[in-house]
Write a protein that holds these residues in place. Structure first.
Motif, PDB file in Angstrom:
ATOM      1  N   ILE A   1     -22.775  64.549  29.944  1.00  0.00           N
ATOM      2  CA  ILE A   1     -23.670  63.497  30.427  1.00  0.00           C
ATOM      3  C   ILE A   1     -23.238  62.142  29.867  1.00  0.00           C
ATOM      4  O   ILE A   1     -23.144  61.138  30.583  1.00  0.00           O
ATOM      5  CB  ILE A   1     -25.126  63.806  30.031  1.00  0.00           C
ATOM      6  CG1 ILE A   1     -25.574  65.119  30.688  1.00  0.00           C
ATOM      7  CG2 ILE A   1     -26.044  62.655  30.431  1.00  0.00           C
ATOM      8  CD1 ILE A   1     -26.949  65.580  30.257  1.00  0.00           C
ATOM      9  N   GLU A   2     -22.963  62.113  28.567  1.00  0.00           N
ATOM     10  CA  GLU A   2     -22.523  60.872  27.927  1.00  0.00           C
ATOM     11  C   GLU A   2     -21.180  60.418  28.498  1.00  0.00           C
ATOM     12  O   GLU A   2     -20.972  59.221  28.744  1.00  0.00           O
ATOM     13  CB  GLU A   2     -22.398  61.097  26.421  1.00  0.00           C
ATOM     14  CG  GLU A   2     -21.963  59.862  25.651  1.00  0.00           C
ATOM     15  CD  GLU A   2     -21.819  60.126  24.169  1.00  0.00           C
ATOM     16  OE1 GLU A   2     -21.250  59.267  23.470  1.00  0.00           O
ATOM     17  OE2 GLU A   2     -22.271  61.195  23.701  1.00  0.00           O
ATOM     18  N   ALA A   3     -20.278  61.371  28.725  1.00  0.00           N
ATOM     19  CA  ALA A   3     -18.957  61.025  29.272  1.00  0.00           C
ATOM     20  C   ALA A   3     -19.077  60.483  30.687  1.00  0.00           C
ATOM     21  O   ALA A   3     -18.345  59.554  31.083  1.00  0.00           O
ATOM     22  CB  ALA A   3     -18.053  62.245  29.248  1.00  0.00           C
ATOM     23  N   GLU A   4     -19.991  61.053  31.466  1.00  0.00           N
ATOM     24  CA  GLU A   4     -20.183  60.563  32.837  1.00  0.00           C
ATOM     25  C   GLU A   4     -20.706  59.130  32.829  1.00  0.00           C
ATOM     26  O   GLU A   4     -20.245  58.288  33.609  1.00  0.00           O
ATOM     27  CB  GLU A   4     -21.146  61.482  33.591  1.00  0.00           C
ATOM     28  CG  GLU A   4     -21.324  61.088  35.044  1.00  0.00           C
ATOM     29  CD  GLU A   4     -22.223  62.055  35.799  1.00  0.00           C
ATOM     30  OE1 GLU A   4     -22.611  61.723  36.948  1.00  0.00           O
ATOM     31  OE2 GLU A   4     -22.537  63.136  35.268  1.00  0.00           O
ATOM     32  N   ASP A   5     -21.654  58.848  31.940  1.00  0.00           N
ATOM     33  CA  ASP A   5     -22.168  57.480  31.838  1.00  0.00           C
ATOM     34  C   ASP A   5     -21.056  56.508  31.438  1.00  0.00           C
ATOM     35  O   ASP A   5     -20.981  55.381  31.947  1.00  0.00           O
ATOM     36  CB  ASP A   5     -23.301  57.425  30.803  1.00  0.00           C
ATOM     37  CG  ASP A   5     -24.558  58.140  31.279  1.00  0.00           C
ATOM     38  OD1 ASP A   5     -24.673  58.357  32.502  1.00  0.00           O
ATOM     39  OD2 ASP A   5     -25.399  58.490  30.427  1.00  0.00           O
ATOM     40  N   ARG A   6     -20.192  56.948  30.531  1.00  0.00           N
ATOM     41  CA  ARG A   6     -19.070  56.110  30.093  1.00  0.00           C
ATOM     42  C   ARG A   6     -18.117  55.845  31.261  1.00  0.00           C
ATOM     43  O   ARG A   6     -17.606  54.730  31.422  1.00  0.00           O
ATOM     44  CB  ARG A   6     -18.337  56.825  28.950  1.00  0.00           C
ATOM     45  CG  ARG A   6     -17.194  56.044  28.333  1.00  0.00           C
ATOM     46  CD  ARG A   6     -16.880  56.551  26.916  1.00  0.00           C
ATOM     47  NE  ARG A   6     -16.800  58.000  26.876  1.00  0.00           N
ATOM     48  CZ  ARG A   6     -15.661  58.691  26.837  1.00  0.00           C
ATOM     49  NH1 ARG A   6     -14.507  58.040  26.852  1.00  0.00           N
ATOM     50  NH2 ARG A   6     -15.662  60.004  26.774  1.00  0.00           N
ATOM     51  N   ALA A   7     -17.899  56.862  32.091  1.00  0.00           N
ATOM     52  CA  ALA A   7     -17.027  56.708  33.254  1.00  0.00           C
ATOM     53  C   ALA A   7     -17.617  55.730  34.256  1.00  0.00           C
ATOM     54  O   ALA A   7     -16.909  54.883  34.823  1.00  0.00           O
ATOM     55  CB  ALA A   7     -16.793  58.063  33.910  1.00  0.00           C
ATOM     56  N   HIS A   8     -18.932  55.818  34.470  1.00  0.00           N
ATOM     57  CA  HIS A   8     -19.582  54.905  35.405  1.00  0.00           C
ATOM     58  C   HIS A   8     -19.482  53.463  34.920  1.00  0.00           C
ATOM     59  O   HIS A   8     -19.223  52.542  35.699  1.00  0.00           O
ATOM     60  CB  HIS A   8     -21.044  55.293  35.582  1.00  0.00           C
ATOM     61  CG  HIS A   8     -21.225  56.593  36.285  1.00  0.00           C
ATOM     62  ND1 HIS A   8     -22.416  57.302  36.275  1.00  0.00           N
ATOM     63  CD2 HIS A   8     -20.356  57.349  37.014  1.00  0.00           C
ATOM     64  CE1 HIS A   8     -22.270  58.402  36.972  1.00  0.00           C
ATOM     65  NE2 HIS A   8     -21.045  58.462  37.438  1.00  0.00           N
TER      66      HIS A   8
END
Length: 492
Positions: free
Chosen positions: A334-341
């Motif tokens: 979840i944290e990695a996805e937010d970072r990607a966005h």
């Protein structure tokens, strides 16, 4: 409950033999291709030889023909070719597959002559040949061992000197269905033929350019190596190609599949083939996806994840990000996805970021990105922006307005008269969105009435466009927009 089809075998049987026969006769009078199919079906009652004889007449006529096919007759000509392959496949194929394959090869061998007679920009004629190639592969499993063993020689006799490339396509279609001994002999014959031809060509080098069959024969050897499960031969043949011609990813994938990960890693990291004349920088999503899977197989999962993230930073590939997130522990994704966005929103290439948000999909973030770069969008991107605008109309009218204006401005600024119909449609969309868009538009964005007035002032001579819109309708649009509060653009 599924609706019963209007036509079915049982319903047609209910018409009776005489009525059906009359319908067939009437259609045969109108449709030459259908008439030939009916004749082939009637010939089939006398056995496969009779069908073959009928087909042979059509093939002989095709081979003899020299006249150019005019553009208005090209579709009918292509339909006739499809009808011919249908007849070979459906009428002769079930009764005598060897005879059918013989006729299919004769038909495929006509392609070079036929392409000289017709403008096949639509691809319909070429599709008929691909249909015949696929049919050859479909019929190959029905051959007896003796017939299958004789097939390579028949293929080489019919297509052995064909320059178009169909020889390799036919080989790929039939190779999985031939006995191993036959494949081995075929490969040996090709190896000898390549060596002999290369000797001949070496003596002809001073004669100028000429087409060589050896590259096509070498490609066939690789197809046969795959069918024989001989990965080492496949690789040896690939190594004979010039480095920029080697399909490094395909070899790497084969090696990974065979459990030879260390060799696969060497191949996937080779420069290999160029894309549109450019050397691969090693971060193309296809290459990275494969290399990361190879690294996973070797146990170096940390390097695989680092590579995936580096590729995402460079290309904003949704597929690569999905692979990356799948490898993370629960909750870390979840944290990695937010970072990607966040990375995509700050990208120096908003167009690439937009495609990422569409692929993910996150339309809310796509809208945020577009709003952050209101003047970035090229209205010439008609293949994608109308679709994006349509997706955002309901929940993000301001953003949809930005895109529709970009599209309309591009059409009018460039006087693209053939697109005036689309421009009128975009203006209609802008009018429908005006109420919501004007009420929430950001500072610096003019309201709909002002935008319409500027259009009229900037493009008064675009009569073709205004005729599409309708002058009276345009005035009504402006009047309706004017009844709403007019927002003054803040230039400060």
């Amino acid at each position: 409950m599924a609706r019963e089809p209007a036509l079915s075998t049982d319903k047609l049987k209910g018409l009776g033999v005489e009525k059906l026969a009359q319908l067939v006769l009437d259609e045969a009078e109108r449709n030459a291709g259908f008439r030939r199919q009916v004749k082939a079906a009637l010939a089939g009652k006398s056995g496969p030889e009779a069908i073959a004889k009928l087909i042979d007449r059509r093939l002989s006529g095709l081979a003899r023909a020299k006249s150019f096919i005019e553009w208005d007759k090209a579709r009918a000509f292509a339909d006739d070719l499809h009808s011919l392959t249908d007849t070979i496949t459906s009428e002769l194929g079930p009764a005598a597959p060897a005879l059918a394959i013989d006729r299919l090869l004769r038909f495929i061998a006509t392609h070079e002559q036929v392409f000289e007679r017709v403008d096949d920009s639509s691809g319909r004629v070429q599709d008929a040949y691909y249909q015949a190639i696929a049919a050859t592969g479909d019929l190959a499993p029905s051959l007896t061992p003796q017939e299958a063993d004789a097939l390579p020689e028949k293929i080489m006799t019919a297509l052995g000197e064909s320059t178009h490339g169909y020889l390799a396509d036919v080989t790929e279609a039939v190779a999985p269905h031939l006995p191993q001994d036959s494949l081995g002999r075929w490969d040996g014959d090709l190896k000898d033929a390549i060596a002999e031809r290369q000797t001949e060509e070496a003596a002809r080098k001073s004669d100028g350019w000429f087409y060589s069959m050896t590259s096509q024969w070498a490609k066939m050897r690789q197809i046969l190596a795959l069918a024989r499960g001989d990965l080492d031969l496949l690789i040896a043949l690939e190594l004979k190609k010039k480095p920029h011609m080697q399909d490094t990813l395909a070899i790497a994938a084969r090696l990974l599949e065979a459990g030879r990960s260390a060799e696969a890693l060497e191949w996937v990291r080779k420069p290999g083939q160029r894309t549109f004349g450019k050397v691969d920088d090693g971060l193309s999503p296809d290459r990275v996806s494969l290399e990361a899977r190879i690294l996973d197989a070797t146990g170096d999962k940390q390097a695989a994840q680092a590579l995936r993230w580096r590729c995402f930073e460079s290309r904003l590939s949704a597929d690569i990000l999905r692979d990356y997130l799948k490898q993370l522990p629960d909750f870390e994704d979840i944290e990695a996805e937010d970072r990607a966005h966040a990375l995509a929103l700050e990208s120096a290439e908003p167009e690439m970021a937009l495609q990422f948000f569409l692929d993910w999909p996150r339309l809310d973030l796509a809208a945020k990105l577009i709003a952050a770069h209101p003047h970035r969008w090229d209205g010439g991107d008609w293949h994608i922006l109308p679709k994006v605008a349509g997706l955002l109309e309901h929940d993000h009218p301001v953003v949809a307005t930005i895109l529709y204006r970009a599209l309309l401005d591009n059409i009018l600024d460039r006087a693209r008269s053939k697109a005036y119909g689309h421009g009128a449609k975009y203006l209609g969309k802008l009018t429908l969105l005006a109420s919501e868009a004007d009420s929430s538009r950001p500072s610096g964005m003019v309201d709909h009435a002002t935008y319409l007035a500027k259009l009229k002032t900037a493009h008064p001579r675009k009569s073709g466009f205004w005729a599409r819109v309708g002058d009276g309708e345009l005035k009504e649009q402006i009047a309706r927009a004017a009844r709403r509060p007019v927002w003054i653009k803040d230039d400060g």
